[in-house]
Design an enzyme around this catalytic site. Structure first.
Site, PDB file in Angstrom:
ATOM      1  N   ASP A 317       0.994  -0.990   0.036  1.00 26.75           N
ATOM      2  CA  ASP A 317      -0.212  -0.303  -0.174  1.00 26.75           C
ATOM      3  C   ASP A 317       0.717   1.450   0.305  1.00 26.75           C
ATOM      4  O   ASP A 317       0.250   2.272  -0.460  1.00 26.75           O
ATOM      5  CB  ASP A 317      -0.997  -0.334   1.257  1.00 26.75           C
ATOM      6  CG  ASP A 317      -1.727  -1.212   1.053  1.00 26.75           C
ATOM      7  OD1 ASP A 317      -1.898  -1.504  -0.020  1.00 26.75           O
ATOM      8  OD2 ASP A 317      -2.942  -1.247   1.594  1.00 26.75           O
ATOM      9  N   LYS A 344      -5.674  -3.317  -7.336  1.00 33.13           N
ATOM     10  CA  LYS A 344      -6.101  -1.708  -5.510  1.00 33.13           C
ATOM     11  C   LYS A 344      -7.098  -0.712  -6.756  1.00 33.13           C
ATOM     12  O   LYS A 344      -8.119  -1.225  -7.606  1.00 33.13           O
ATOM     13  CB  LYS A 344      -4.725  -1.196  -5.772  1.00 33.13           C
ATOM     14  CG  LYS A 344      -4.094  -2.163  -4.749  1.00 33.13           C
ATOM     15  CD  LYS A 344      -3.827  -3.138  -4.126  1.00 33.13           C
ATOM     16  CE  LYS A 344      -2.979  -4.151  -3.874  1.00 33.13           C
ATOM     17  NZ  LYS A 344      -3.703  -5.061  -2.194  1.00 33.13           N
TER      18      LYS A 344
HETATM   19  C1  S3P Z   1      -5.105  -5.560   2.840  1.00 34.01           C
HETATM   20  C2  S3P Z   1      -4.029  -6.593   2.289  1.00 34.01           C
HETATM   21  C3  S3P Z   1      -3.776  -6.041   1.940  1.00 34.01           C
HETATM   22  C4  S3P Z   1      -4.318  -4.285   1.343  1.00 34.01           C
HETATM   23  C5  S3P Z   1      -5.471  -3.557   1.279  1.00 34.01           C
HETATM   24  C6  S3P Z   1      -5.591  -3.835   2.901  1.00 34.01           C
HETATM   25  C7  S3P Z   1      -5.930  -6.127   4.521  1.00 34.01           C
HETATM   26  O1  S3P Z   1      -4.628  -6.587   0.518  1.00 34.01           O
HETATM   27  O2  S3P Z   1      -3.330  -3.815   0.234  1.00 34.01           O
HETATM   28  O3  S3P Z   1      -5.479  -2.555   1.748  1.00 34.01           O
HETATM   29  O4  S3P Z   1      -6.314  -5.203   5.333  1.00 34.01           O
HETATM   30  O5  S3P Z   1      -5.286  -7.587   4.170  1.00 34.01           O
HETATM   31  P1  S3P Z   1      -4.511  -7.942  -0.610  1.00 34.01           P
HETATM   32  O6  S3P Z   1      -4.041  -8.524   0.715  1.00 34.01           O
HETATM   33  O7  S3P Z   1      -5.322  -7.748  -2.035  1.00 34.01           O
HETATM   34  O8  S3P Z   1      -2.734  -7.482  -1.023  1.00 34.01           O
END
Ligand code: S3P
Length: 433
Positions: A317, A344
Site C-alpha cells: 500500500d 487496487k
Molecule cells: C489489506 C490487505 C492488502 C492491502 C489492503 C488491506 C488487508 O490487500 O493492499 O489495503 O487489510 O487485509 P491484499 O491482501 O489483497 O494484497
C-alpha cells in the site's frame, strides 16, 4: 467534488503527531470481535469511511454497537449473526468485501455484498475460487461485486494461493472457522498477519509456520474468547509523513503509536536502504501487535534502489508514496513483482505514472512495477492538474509530491481522502504544512 490547490512548502515539517488507527486491524476488530459471542471493548477505532462500512455491515448482521466516544466502542455479539434485511454495502473497501464473504459463506442465511463503482470493478475470483472449493455458493457477474452468497455447509481445504494476499488468506481462514475439519492456507510470501494474531489473541485454534520457503496458516472451528482490544496507529497512513519529512528540507518529526508489525514495515526497511534518517523509539507489544514511535528527519542523501520479491507484500500500500520518495532520490529506483497494484482502488501502475509524469517526473510503467529516474534534486516542476481515480492513496501521494514541487498542483476530488484518512490535512497542518 472538491479540488485542492497544494502550494510548495517553504518551511520544514516539525513536531509530534499521533497517527490515527490502523485500518486493517480496525476492520478485523469488528469482523473477528463479532464472532466472539460476547462483549469486546475496542479502543482507538478508525474514523475512516471504509472501517465504518464494516461496522455498518455488522450492525445489519445483528451486532450491538455502543460508542463511548468517537474512537472507543463496545460491541456485543451475544445473539450471533442474524440474516440481514438489506444488501450489505462495503463502499470502497475491498477488505470488507473479501473478509466478510468468508464469514457469510458459512452461515445459515443468504446475503448480498455490494460496493461502490471502484470496488465493483475489482477482482473477486481470488476469494470466490477457494471459498467455492470449501462448498460456498457465491453468485456474481464475471467474478465482480455484487456477490450473492447462499449460506452453506463448508468443509476445510488446503489452498495454495499464487499471490501473497492478506485479504485472500483472511477470507479463507474466517470461512475455516465455520468449516468442518482443518483449513490450511499456503502463501508464497508472508502477507500481513493481523487476522492470525487477532484470532490467536481471542484463543482460536490457529497456527502459522514456514517450511520450504512457503508460509502456512492452519485453523479449525473454535470458540473465540471476548477480550478488549487497543488498535495501534496505521503505518500506511504514517508513510506519507515519513516520506514528506525525509524530502522537505529541515524537517524533524515524531509519529507516536505506530503499528510496527514486521509484515507491514517494508517501508521502513526500504527508506533505511535509501539512506533516510529514521529511528524507532519506545518499542512495545500490545494485544499481540508491536507498536512504537518513529522519529524521521530530512535526509539529504537519498539514493535509488531496487525493490522486489518478499518485501512487496510488506509495503504494497505504500508503493505510491515510495515512488514519490524515489523521485527525490539520486539515481534510478526499480520496483518489480508488484503487478497486483493494477487491482487496487485504481490501476496504480498506470494511474500513478500518468499523473506524476504531468508534474515533470520521469517514471516508466512496467508490467509489474516502475522504473523511476531522478537526479536527487528533490524538486518537481509541478503546475499540473492531477486526477485521483477514486483512489485515496494516489491523492495523498500527490499531496506529498506537491510539497516539493516548484509550482502548485491542483488535486481533483480531494475529498476521496476520507475513505481512509479524514485527519490527513489537519495532521500535516499541525506539522507546519
Ligand atoms: C489489506 C490487505 C492488502 C492491502 C489492503 C488491506 C488487508 O490487500 O493492499 O489495503 O487489510 O487485509 P491484499 O491482501 O489483497 O494484497
Amino acid at each position: 467534488m472538491n479540488n485542492l490547490k497544494v502550494n510548495p512548502l517553504i518551511g520544514p515539517l516539525t513536531g509530534e503527531i499521533t497517527i490515527p488507527s490502523d485500518k486493517s486491524i480496525s476492520h478485523r476488530s469488528i469482523i473477528i470481535g463479532a464472532l466472539t459471542n460476547g462483549k469486546v471493548k475496542i479502543s482507538n477505532f478508525s474514523s475512516c469511511a471504509d472501517c465504518h462500512s464494516t461496522l455498518n455491515i455488522f450492525k445489519n448482521l445483528g451486532l450491538d454497537v455502543d460508542f463511548i466516544d468517537d474512537k472507543t466502542l463496545i460491541i456485543n455479539s451475544k445473539q450471533g449473526l442474524i440474516k440481514p434485511d438489506c444488501p450489505l454495502d462495503c463502499g470502497n473497501s475491498g477488505t470488507s468485501m473479501r473478509l466478510i464473504a468468508g464469514i457469510l459463506s458459512g452461515q445459515k442465511f443468504n446475503s448480498e455484498l455490494i460496493g461502490d463503482i471502484s470496488l465493483s470493478k475489482r477482482p473477486m475470483k481470488r476469494i470466490i475460487e477457494p471459498l467455492s472449493l470449501m462448498g460456498a455458493k457465491i453468485e456474481s457477474d464475471e467474478n465482480k461485486a455484487p456477490l450473492k452468497i447462499k449460506g452453506s455447509k463448508l468443509t476445510g481445504i488446503s489452498y495454495e494461493s499464487k499471490i501473497a494476499s492478506a485479504q485472500v488468506k483472511s477470507s479463507i481462514l474466517l470461512a475455516g472457522l465455520f468449516a468442518s475439519g482443518e483449513t490450511t492456507v499456503i502463501e508464497p510470501y508472508l502477507s500481513r498477519n493481523h487476522s492470525e494474531l487477532m484470532l490467536e489473541y481471542f484463543d482460536s485454534d490457529i497456527k502459522a509456520y514456514n517450511s520450504d520457503n512457503k508460509f502456512y496458516t492452519k485453523i479449525r472451528s473454535s470458540f473465540l474468547m471476548p477480550k478488549d482490544l487497543f488498535i495501534p496507529g496505521d503505518i500506511s497512513s504514517s508513510a506519507f509523513f515519513l516520506v514528506a519529512s525525509s524530502i522537505v528540507k529541515g524537517s524533524d518529526v515524531i509519529i507516536k503509536n505506530v503499528g510496527l508489525n514486521p509484515t507491514r514495515t517494508g517501508i521502513i526497511d526500504v527508506m533505511k536502504q535509501m539512506n533516510a534518517d529514521i529511528e524507532i523509539l519506545d518499542y512495545r507489544v500490545v494485544n499481540n501487535e508491536p507498536i512504537g514511535d518513529i522519529r524521521v528527519k530530512y535526509s539529504p542523501d537519498l539514493k535509488g534502489i531496487e525493490i522486489k520479491g518478499e518485501i512487496i507484500p510488506r509495503l504494497i500500500d505504500e508503493i505510491p508514496v515510495i515512488v514519490v520518495l524515489a523521485l527525490c532520490a539520486d539515481g534510478k529506483t526499480v520496483i518489480k513483482d508488484a503487478s497486483d497494484l493494477k487491482n487496487k482502488e485504481s490501476d496504480r501502475i498506470n494511474s500513478l505514472c500518468f499523473e506524476l509524469n504531468k508534474t515533470g517526473a520521469d517514471i516508466i510503467p512496467t508490467d509489474d512495477g516502475f522504473i523511476i529516474n531522478s537526479n536527487g534534486k528533490k524538486q518537481l516542476k509541478g503546475g499540473a492538474e492531477l486526477n485521483c481515480y477514486h483512489d485515496h492513496r494516489l491523492i495523498m501521494s500527490f499531496y506529498v509530491a506537491s510539497l516539493v514541487s516548484k509550482n502548485a498542483n491542483i488535486i481533483n476530488d480531494f475529498n476521496w481522502v476520507n475513505t481512509s484518512f479524514p485527519e490527513f490535512l489537519e495532521l500535516f497542518g499541525m506539522l507546519g504544512a
